[in-house]
Structure formats: structure tokens, C-alpha cells
Design an enzyme around this catalytic site. Structure first.
Site, PDB file in Angstrom:
ATOM      1  N   ARG A   1       4.872 -10.363  -4.555  1.00  0.00           N
ATOM      2  CA  ARG A   1       3.670 -10.082  -3.778  1.00  0.00           C
ATOM      3  C   ARG A   1       2.440 -10.279  -4.652  1.00  0.00           C
ATOM      4  O   ARG A   1       2.472 -10.024  -5.865  1.00  0.00           O
ATOM      5  CB  ARG A   1       3.692  -8.661  -3.216  1.00  0.00           C
ATOM      6  CG  ARG A   1       4.862  -8.394  -2.278  1.00  0.00           C
ATOM      7  CD  ARG A   1       4.664  -7.128  -1.487  1.00  0.00           C
ATOM      8  NE  ARG A   1       3.613  -7.244  -0.503  1.00  0.00           N
ATOM      9  CZ  ARG A   1       3.767  -7.783   0.707  1.00  0.00           C
ATOM     10  NH1 ARG A   1       4.942  -8.266   1.074  1.00  0.00           N
ATOM     11  NH2 ARG A   1       2.757  -7.847   1.547  1.00  0.00           N
TER      12      ARG A   1
ATOM     13  N   ARG B   1      -3.743   1.936  -7.699  1.00  0.00           N
ATOM     14  CA  ARG B   1      -3.526   2.893  -6.608  1.00  0.00           C
ATOM     15  C   ARG B   1      -4.261   4.198  -6.895  1.00  0.00           C
ATOM     16  O   ARG B   1      -4.618   4.485  -8.035  1.00  0.00           O
ATOM     17  CB  ARG B   1      -2.028   3.165  -6.444  1.00  0.00           C
ATOM     18  CG  ARG B   1      -1.181   1.898  -6.339  1.00  0.00           C
ATOM     19  CD  ARG B   1       0.202   2.122  -6.952  1.00  0.00           C
ATOM     20  NE  ARG B   1       0.914   0.858  -7.118  1.00  0.00           N
ATOM     21  CZ  ARG B   1       1.745   0.335  -6.222  1.00  0.00           C
ATOM     22  NH1 ARG B   1       1.978   0.983  -5.098  1.00  0.00           N
ATOM     23  NH2 ARG B   1       2.338  -0.814  -6.431  1.00  0.00           N
TER      24      ARG B   1
ATOM     25  N   ASP C   1       0.467   7.182  -4.127  1.00  0.00           N
ATOM     26  CA  ASP C   1       0.982   6.035  -4.876  1.00  0.00           C
ATOM     27  C   ASP C   1       1.211   4.831  -3.968  1.00  0.00           C
ATOM     28  O   ASP C   1       1.532   3.741  -4.449  1.00  0.00           O
ATOM     29  CB  ASP C   1       2.274   6.395  -5.623  1.00  0.00           C
ATOM     30  CG  ASP C   1       3.378   6.876  -4.710  1.00  0.00           C
ATOM     31  OD1 ASP C   1       3.051   7.396  -3.629  1.00  0.00           O
ATOM     32  OD2 ASP C   1       4.554   6.744  -5.075  1.00  0.00           O
ATOM     33  N   ASN C   2       1.045   5.008  -2.658  1.00  0.00           N
ATOM     34  CA  ASN C   2       1.145   3.893  -1.707  1.00  0.00           C
ATOM     35  C   ASN C   2      -0.223   3.537  -1.128  1.00  0.00           C
ATOM     36  O   ASN C   2      -0.310   2.891  -0.086  1.00  0.00           O
ATOM     37  CB  ASN C   2       2.078   4.262  -0.548  1.00  0.00           C
ATOM     38  CG  ASN C   2       3.496   4.539  -1.025  1.00  0.00           C
ATOM     39  OD1 ASN C   2       3.963   3.915  -1.969  1.00  0.00           O
ATOM     40  ND2 ASN C   2       4.166   5.469  -0.387  1.00  0.00           N
TER      41      ASN C   2
END
Length: 392
Positions: free
Chosen positions: A63, A70, A138-139
Site C-alpha cells: 500500500r 497515525r 493506531d488506525n
């Protein structure tokens, strides 16, 4: 391609490895539910967690993104009390994501930029019916784009509390709760930025940072969300658009209707000279046709909607063209992906290639064959299907 900021998949590289994991039982039982109302939640209770071992070919996805910084990167050094690393990370963030927008060392402005981008992103998620699934810090990308697509999904049948993520029993990351989840993440991040400001600037920007975590996020989100709602309805006046939007959400909550198909069908309706059509004009969007008082309510809403359209006096073709730009026709539905990867496992990549082309142009009509196959409500055999409509 939907116009929502996101990381991008550069490629998928197959490996010779075989991966074993726990997954759901064979789909036959799930398909037998036939999409009955409430079947998904019942299946969740009966089947979760997945316990059947499954072996699949291994692969690595590459990706790409402007950065992979983050919220948790800043929070980690704050929790550790590592002020020097916290400052170094913030400086890197400004250079990487906000060059030309935020001056070096202006951490309050940096935080405000993060807040605005996060609010705008969540508003775009709601516009297209996207559910992130797990919105832990963290996302959540500091750059304001979609990251870590894990137990995510595109909402098909409208349900404000829908989430594909079975571990979210409280539905705190469900479709309608995503703005609140974003607000929580912003508030927690503000604590790290307050600590940074205290270390770097003696805390002189504390009030500004707290204001950004509270009112700025709310204002930025609702500004973007109101505009998205207005655009989806093809209206010009915000006040009447909000009233009609709220009424439509209530109606959709009382019906079994597909989010994407409903709005796309609305795009195709020409404004009548007077009154409005009945709900049959939206038949393609319903999993079950509305009846009785609910059907009457749909007719009433359509009459009020087209009365507002006529009162605004916009060119009708231009109105519908603008609506099509805000309402995709094709989205990445999990049942479509399931069919594609099951064929790919047998060595047939035709469906993968087909969907790749289709989803590059989600707002285009793309012809009768594509519409017949992919522009429709969830097929009954895929409703409430473990590993498709929900997953761990």
C-alpha cells in the site's frame, strides 16, 4: 475513485506459502437465512467467534500513502513521557503532511489541521456509506485519509448502527457513530499535543488546542456533512435540505432499503410539474417494498422533496447531474469481492479484472450488463452471511 482520501493498493504479490487461520463455517448455513430481517445479528451471536480452520494461499499487499503516521505515533511518546521524541515526530509530521500549510514548530496549527482533515474524512465516509470498522487511534491517519482497512465494509442495507466488525459489540464504530469515534480520537490526541505545547512553548497555546479538540472538530464535521447531505439530495438551500434529509433518514430506518441504490435512483427522477411519484419509482432500492403507512410516508416525502426542487427553480438536468457526482452507482460490496476471490482461488481472474475496471469509475453508468450484475441490492444468499456481511 470515490473521492474519499485513502491509502492506495499498489500491488498484491502472491507467495508460495499457505496460510492457516480460523474462519467461519461453510457458507451454506448463512446463505440459507435468506436475508430475513434480524438474521445478521442472530448469526453473529450463534457463529462468533470464527472457529473453523481454513488454509489459503499467502499474499502480500503493498500500500502507498503520503505517510503512514497515525494518531498513536504521537500518543506513544506522550504516554512514555519522551518529550524529545514527541517533538521530533511532530516536526516530521509538519514537514511530511502540512508543508506550506503549517509553519515549523506551530503545534497548535498542526493540531487544527489534523482536526479539520479528520472531520472532513468522516463526513466523506458517511456520504458513500463506508464503515471503517475499527477506529482506534493506531488506525487513524494524522494526514486525514483512510488507513488500515481491516474489518471494514460499505453499508448496503441502511442501518445506522451497522458495522461488519463483530468485536465491536457496543457498535461504537458503527456507521452513525463514526463522527463520535472521531471526536474521541481527537480529544485523546489533544492530550499529547497539550503535553508537546507545554514542553515546547510553555503551554501558551493550551486554550487553542482544547478548542480545536472540542468545537473546531464539531463545526468542521457538520459543515462538511451538511454540504454532503445537500449535494446528495441535489438541493441548493441548506435549511430545507436538512429537514428533508432528517425525514428521509427516519423513513429509511423504517424500511429495508439499500443506501447506494436509493440515492442513485433518486438521481434519475425528473421533477414532475406538480406533486410527486409514489415509492414504486424507487423500487430497485428496496429489499422489501414498503407497505401501508410506511408507503404513504414515502409518497409524502417524495411530494415534499419535489416541491422543494420546484421552488428552487434549478435546471433539472443540471440538478440530476450534480446528484450523480455525489452519489456513486457502484461500490465495493463484499459479496462482489467474495465472488471474485472464490473464482481467483480456482485460477480464474476474470471477475477480479472486471471489478477493477468497474470500481475505477464508480460514478459512471457503465452500461446495461454492469448495471444488471452489480447495481442491485444484496442478493438474498449473501445477506447475513458470515465472513461477508460481518467478520472478526
Amino acid at each position: 475513485h470515490l473521492g474519499v482520501p485513502t491509502t492506495r493498493a499498489l500491488c498484491v504479490i502472491g507467495t508460495d506459502s499457505r496460510i492457516r487461520r480460523a474462519w467461519y463455517p461453510d457458507t451454506a448455513q448463512g446463505r440459507a437465512s435468506g436475508g430475513e430481517a434480524g438474521a445478521a445479528s442472530q448469526d453473529l451471536r450463534e457463529i462468533y467467534p470464527p472457529q473453523m480452520p481454513k488454509e489459503e494461499p499467502g499474499a502480500v499487499m503493498c500500500r502507498v500513502a503520503p505517510s503512514f503516521l497515525r494518531f498513536a505515533h504521537l500518543e506513544l511518546f506522550w504516554k512514555r513521557g519522551d518529550e524529545a521524541s514527541l517533538r521530533a515526530m511532530a516536526d516530521h509530521l509538519i514537514r511530511r503532511e502540512f508543508a506550506g500549510e503549517v509553519e515549523e514548530g506551530d503545534y497548535a496549527a498542526m493540531f487544527e489541521a489534523v482536526v479539520r482533515r479528520q472531520a472532513a474524512l468522516v463526513a466523506q465516509w458517511l456520504r458513500v456509506g463506508y464503515v471503517q470498522g475499527n477506529m482506534n487511534s493506531d488506525n487513524t491517519a494524522l494526514g486525514g485519509f483512510t488507513i488500515d482497512l481491516g474489518p471494514f465494509g460499505m453499508m448496503e442495507e441502511y442501518d445506522p448502527l451497522w458495522t461488519p466488525f463483530t468485536s465491536d459489540g457496543e457498535r461504537k464504530f458503527s456507521y452513525s457513530q463514526q463522527p463520535q469515534a472521531g471526536a474521541v480520537n481527537v480529544r485523546v490526541l489533544s492530550e499529547a499535543v497539550l503535553a508537546l505545547d507545554a514542553f515546547a512553548n510553555g503551554g501558551r497555546n493550551a486554550e487553542r488546542i482544547r478548542g480545536a479538540a472540542q468545537q473546531l472538530y464539531v463545526d468542521a464535521f457538520f459543515e462538511r456533512h451538511r454540504e454532503a447531505c445537500r449535494a446528495k439530495l441535489g438541493l441548493q438551500e441548506h435549511g430545507p435540505a436538512k429537514e428533508l434529509w432528517d425525514g428521509l433518514m427516519g423513513l429509511m430506518g423504517k424500511s429495508r432499503v439499500d443506501w447506494t441504490v436509493l440515492f442513485r435512483e433518486l438521481c434519475g427522477l425528473e421533477a414532475p410539474a406538480q406533486g410527486g411519484p409514489g415509492p414504486d419509482c424507487l423500487a430497485k432500492a428496496f429489499l422489501e417494498a414498503p407497505k401501508g403507512k410506511v408507503a404513504e410516508a414515502w409518497s409524502d416525502w417524495l411530494s415534499r422533496y419535489f416541491a422543494q426542487v420546484r421552488s428552487e427553480g434549478a435546471d433539472d438536468a443540471e440538478r440530476r447531474r450534480g446528484m450523480r457526482a455525489a452519489n456513486p452507482k457502484f461500490i465495493m460490496r463484499n459479496w462482489m469481492m467474495t465472488e471474485a476471490y472464490e473464482m481467483a482461488e480456482r485460477g480464474d481472474y476474470k471477475r477480479v479484472d472486471e471489478l477493477l475496471l468497474l470500481l475505477r469509475n464508480p460514478y459512471d453508468e457503465q452500461g446495461e450488463e454492469a448495471s444488471e450484475r452489480y447495481y442491485r441490492v444484496t442478493p438474498p444468499e449473501y445477506r447475513a452471511l458470515p465472513g461477508v456481511s460481518f467478520m472478526s
